[in-house]
Structure formats: C-alpha cells, structure tokens
Design a protein around this motif. Structure first.
Motif, PDB file in Angstrom:
ATOM      1  N   VAL A  49      13.553  65.154  76.243  1.00  0.00           N
ATOM      2  CA  VAL A  49      14.703  65.016  75.352  1.00  0.00           C
ATOM      3  C   VAL A  49      14.232  64.438  74.024  1.00  0.00           C
ATOM      4  O   VAL A  49      13.448  63.475  74.001  1.00  0.00           O
ATOM      5  CB  VAL A  49      15.767  64.071  75.961  1.00  0.00           C
ATOM      6  CG1 VAL A  49      16.949  63.917  75.012  1.00  0.00           C
ATOM      7  CG2 VAL A  49      16.227  64.575  77.314  1.00  0.00           C
ATOM      8  N   GLU A  67      22.686  59.340  68.279  1.00  0.00           N
ATOM      9  CA  GLU A  67      22.514  58.480  69.439  1.00  0.00           C
ATOM     10  C   GLU A  67      22.005  57.083  69.057  1.00  0.00           C
ATOM     11  O   GLU A  67      21.899  56.205  69.911  1.00  0.00           O
ATOM     12  CB  GLU A  67      21.533  59.125  70.425  1.00  0.00           C
ATOM     13  CG  GLU A  67      22.021  60.461  70.960  1.00  0.00           C
ATOM     14  CD  GLU A  67      20.997  61.155  71.827  1.00  0.00           C
ATOM     15  OE1 GLU A  67      21.359  61.598  72.942  1.00  0.00           O
ATOM     16  OE2 GLU A  67      19.820  61.252  71.404  1.00  0.00           O
ATOM     17  N   VAL A 124      15.453  62.398  70.843  1.00  0.00           N
ATOM     18  CA  VAL A 124      16.559  61.488  70.537  1.00  0.00           C
ATOM     19  C   VAL A 124      17.187  61.888  69.206  1.00  0.00           C
ATOM     20  O   VAL A 124      16.518  61.918  68.165  1.00  0.00           O
ATOM     21  CB  VAL A 124      16.073  60.030  70.493  1.00  0.00           C
ATOM     22  CG1 VAL A 124      17.220  59.094  70.142  1.00  0.00           C
ATOM     23  CG2 VAL A 124      15.462  59.650  71.839  1.00  0.00           C
ATOM     24  N   GLU A 133      23.659  63.357  82.337  1.00  0.00           N
ATOM     25  CA  GLU A 133      23.350  64.769  82.138  1.00  0.00           C
ATOM     26  C   GLU A 133      22.155  65.197  82.990  1.00  0.00           C
ATOM     27  O   GLU A 133      22.126  66.313  83.523  1.00  0.00           O
ATOM     28  CB  GLU A 133      23.077  65.052  80.662  1.00  0.00           C
ATOM     29  CG  GLU A 133      22.704  66.493  80.347  1.00  0.00           C
ATOM     30  CD  GLU A 133      23.776  67.499  80.735  1.00  0.00           C
ATOM     31  OE1 GLU A 133      23.431  68.692  80.888  1.00  0.00           O
ATOM     32  OE2 GLU A 133      24.962  67.119  80.903  1.00  0.00           O
ATOM     33  N   THR A 134      21.182  64.314  83.143  1.00  0.00           N
ATOM     34  CA  THR A 134      20.001  64.649  83.941  1.00  0.00           C
ATOM     35  C   THR A 134      20.362  64.850  85.399  1.00  0.00           C
ATOM     36  O   THR A 134      19.900  65.798  86.046  1.00  0.00           O
ATOM     37  CB  THR A 134      18.930  63.551  83.787  1.00  0.00           C
ATOM     38  OG1 THR A 134      18.599  63.417  82.403  1.00  0.00           O
ATOM     39  CG2 THR A 134      17.677  63.895  84.572  1.00  0.00           C
ATOM     40  N   ARG A 154      24.515  58.337  79.059  1.00  0.00           N
ATOM     41  CA  ARG A 154      24.810  59.773  78.992  1.00  0.00           C
ATOM     42  C   ARG A 154      23.586  60.615  79.313  1.00  0.00           C
ATOM     43  O   ARG A 154      23.681  61.672  79.949  1.00  0.00           O
ATOM     44  CB  ARG A 154      25.353  60.121  77.602  1.00  0.00           C
ATOM     45  CG  ARG A 154      26.752  59.592  77.361  1.00  0.00           C
ATOM     46  CD  ARG A 154      27.197  59.710  75.929  1.00  0.00           C
ATOM     47  NE  ARG A 154      28.450  58.981  75.734  1.00  0.00           N
ATOM     48  CZ  ARG A 154      29.018  58.764  74.565  1.00  0.00           C
ATOM     49  NH1 ARG A 154      28.440  59.212  73.461  1.00  0.00           N
ATOM     50  NH2 ARG A 154      30.158  58.095  74.481  1.00  0.00           N
ATOM     51  N   MET A 155      22.407  60.143  78.869  1.00  0.00           N
ATOM     52  CA  MET A 155      21.177  60.849  79.179  1.00  0.00           C
ATOM     53  C   MET A 155      20.973  60.918  80.692  1.00  0.00           C
ATOM     54  O   MET A 155      20.599  61.964  81.244  1.00  0.00           O
ATOM     55  CB  MET A 155      19.996  60.145  78.513  1.00  0.00           C
ATOM     56  CG  MET A 155      18.661  60.827  78.725  1.00  0.00           C
ATOM     57  SD  MET A 155      17.258  59.836  78.120  1.00  0.00           S
ATOM     58  CE  MET A 155      17.609  59.811  76.358  1.00  0.00           C
ATOM     59  N   CYS A 156      21.239  59.812  81.373  1.00  0.00           N
ATOM     60  CA  CYS A 156      21.093  59.791  82.826  1.00  0.00           C
ATOM     61  C   CYS A 156      22.133  60.687  83.491  1.00  0.00           C
ATOM     62  O   CYS A 156      21.814  61.445  84.424  1.00  0.00           O
ATOM     63  CB  CYS A 156      21.227  58.359  83.347  1.00  0.00           C
ATOM     64  SG  CYS A 156      19.877  57.272  82.849  1.00  0.00           S
TER      65      CYS A 156
END
Length: 251
Positions: free
Chosen positions: A14, A20, A16, A38-39, A34-36
């Motif tokens: 990803v 963000e 950044v 979506e992953t 949000r990154m977690c």
C-alpha cells in the motif's frame, strides 16, 4: 503461492495517500484501522468468503477488540506491506493479526478479535458455523497471544458528546469500527501536541447507530489514557492508549 499459503497468510503493498496523513505528518489512527479492515476483507474475498456471501448465509463478523502496538506510523507516499494471519479461536472469538512493514522493518503490530453474528437478530453464532466452510483453522489461540480485557474506572470525567452521523455508518448500518480511531483522537485529554500513540486498544461493546449520541468520558495520567463512550443503551466502547513524546522510541 499455493492455496494453503494463501489461506494462512495474505499480504498486500500500500502506498500511503496524502489524505491519510494528519496534523503530525503521519498516518492517522483511523486510517491505520481502515488499512487493516480492507486487508482482512480482501483476504476473505479471495478465498470465496466475501461479505455478500457471508451475509447471504446469515452471518457477519462483528469486531470485539482492536489492539495496536505502534513503533511508528507510516508517512506520506511511503510504501508499506501489510500481512494478515488468522490466528485461531478463543471461546466464541476469532483472532486475526496484522503486521505492517516498511521494507524489512516491522513498524506496527495489530491484533483483532471478532465474533460471527446473525445480521438480523445480532445473535452471536458458534465459531463452528464459520469453520464449517473448511477454509480457516479452528486451532486454539495460545494464552500469550490473547488480548487482555481493559479495566476502565466508572468515574472518568465527562469530556464531551459525539453524535453519530450518516457518514459514520458502515454496511451493517452501525458506527464503523475505524471511526472510533477518530473519536479517541478527537477527545484525547490534553491533545496531541508533541505526543504520539505507542499502543491503543479499543473495545467494542454496544453498537451505535444513526441518531445516537455518545457521551465521552476520559482521563490521562503520565502518558496513559483511559476513555469510554456510552449511548442510550449503555456503554458503547472503552479504550486505552499509551502516549510517547514524538522523539522517543518505544522499548
């Protein structure tokens, strides 16, 4: 990567984005969350267990705990790799971890616990219903990996109110788990000047919906923050955070 490896671990790179990044010049807590999210969603998608598939089968995941240990936050335009591993089951809860790397350096470690529930009645389901898909292991989580319960005092000072608005909602029509990252940040006693997060744990207790108003209570002492928020039905969430000076590295 064969199917067995894909089930055991999923990773993605990803970059950044500028939106963000917060006032401290690093990724905001809510965008880390949000990154977690979506992953994990992508991982479920590629093994055939998308949100839509699970919903059709009468099942959704509800997050219970989000614990983040942060060596440092990613910076604008930095490319990071996020890896996620389903870790097994403890009681009714599923454990999943996320490890975020900049190059070979691990900078963030996240552990999440969740349960499966009926999307209409919100009744908690036994883990077996999800495990019957035969995709992920139902091994028991080791005691050293379990997330301890956070003890929050009843008499925290009142610090403000947070109405739940339409833009806060997710596809379950409740306050999305990642928005709590912004709430913790916005109501942090004493503000963020010269301090950053070293560890944050958010515990999701009672869902909030459109029109609810969270009453926020919080205190901070010696770099440790305790917070809780309640709606008309009771305690909605609790949170703890450990802060460090911006120039101090965690032990």
């Amino acid at each position: 990567m064969d199917k067995t490896d894909l089930i055991r671990e999923y990773s993605r790179k990803v970059r950044v984005a500028s939106y963000e990044i917060g006032a401290q010049g690093q990724m905001k807590l809510s965008f880390l969350m949000r990154m977690c999210q979506e992953t994990s969603e992508q991982h479920l998608d590629i093994v055939g267990l998308s949100y839509e598939k699970l919903y059709e089968d009468g099942m959704v995941f509800l997050l219970i705990t989000n614990r983040m240990k942060i060596k440092r936050m990613p910076l604008r335009n930095e490319e990071v790799t996020i890896k996620t591993h389903p870790r097994g089951v403890c009681g009714a809860q599923f454990y999943r971890d996320f490890k975020i790397y900049s190059g070979d350096e691990q900078i963030i470690d996240v552990m999440q616990t969740s349960v499966t529930a009926d999307p209409n009645s919100h009744k908690i389901l036994r883990p077996k219903k999800f495990l019957d898909y035969g995709v992920f292991s139902g091994e028991k989580v080791a005691p050293e990996d379990r997330v301890p319960k956070a003890e929050i005092p009843e008499d925290l000072p009142f610090v403000g109110e947070r109405p739940i608005r339409y833009s806060d909602l997710d596809y379950n029509c409740h306050l999305n788990n990642t928005v709590y990252g912004d709430i913790v940040t916005d109501f942090l006693p004493g503000g963020h000047d010269a301090f950053r997060y070293a560890e944050v744990q958010i515990n999701y207790i009672n869902e909030s919906a459109l029109g609810d108003v969270l009453k926020i209570y919080a205190a901070r002492k010696d770099g440790f923050v305790m917070m809780k928020g309640g709606n008309a039905r009771g305690c909605g969430f609790t949170a703890t955070a450990t802060l460090l000076p911006m120039d101090e590295k965690p032990v």
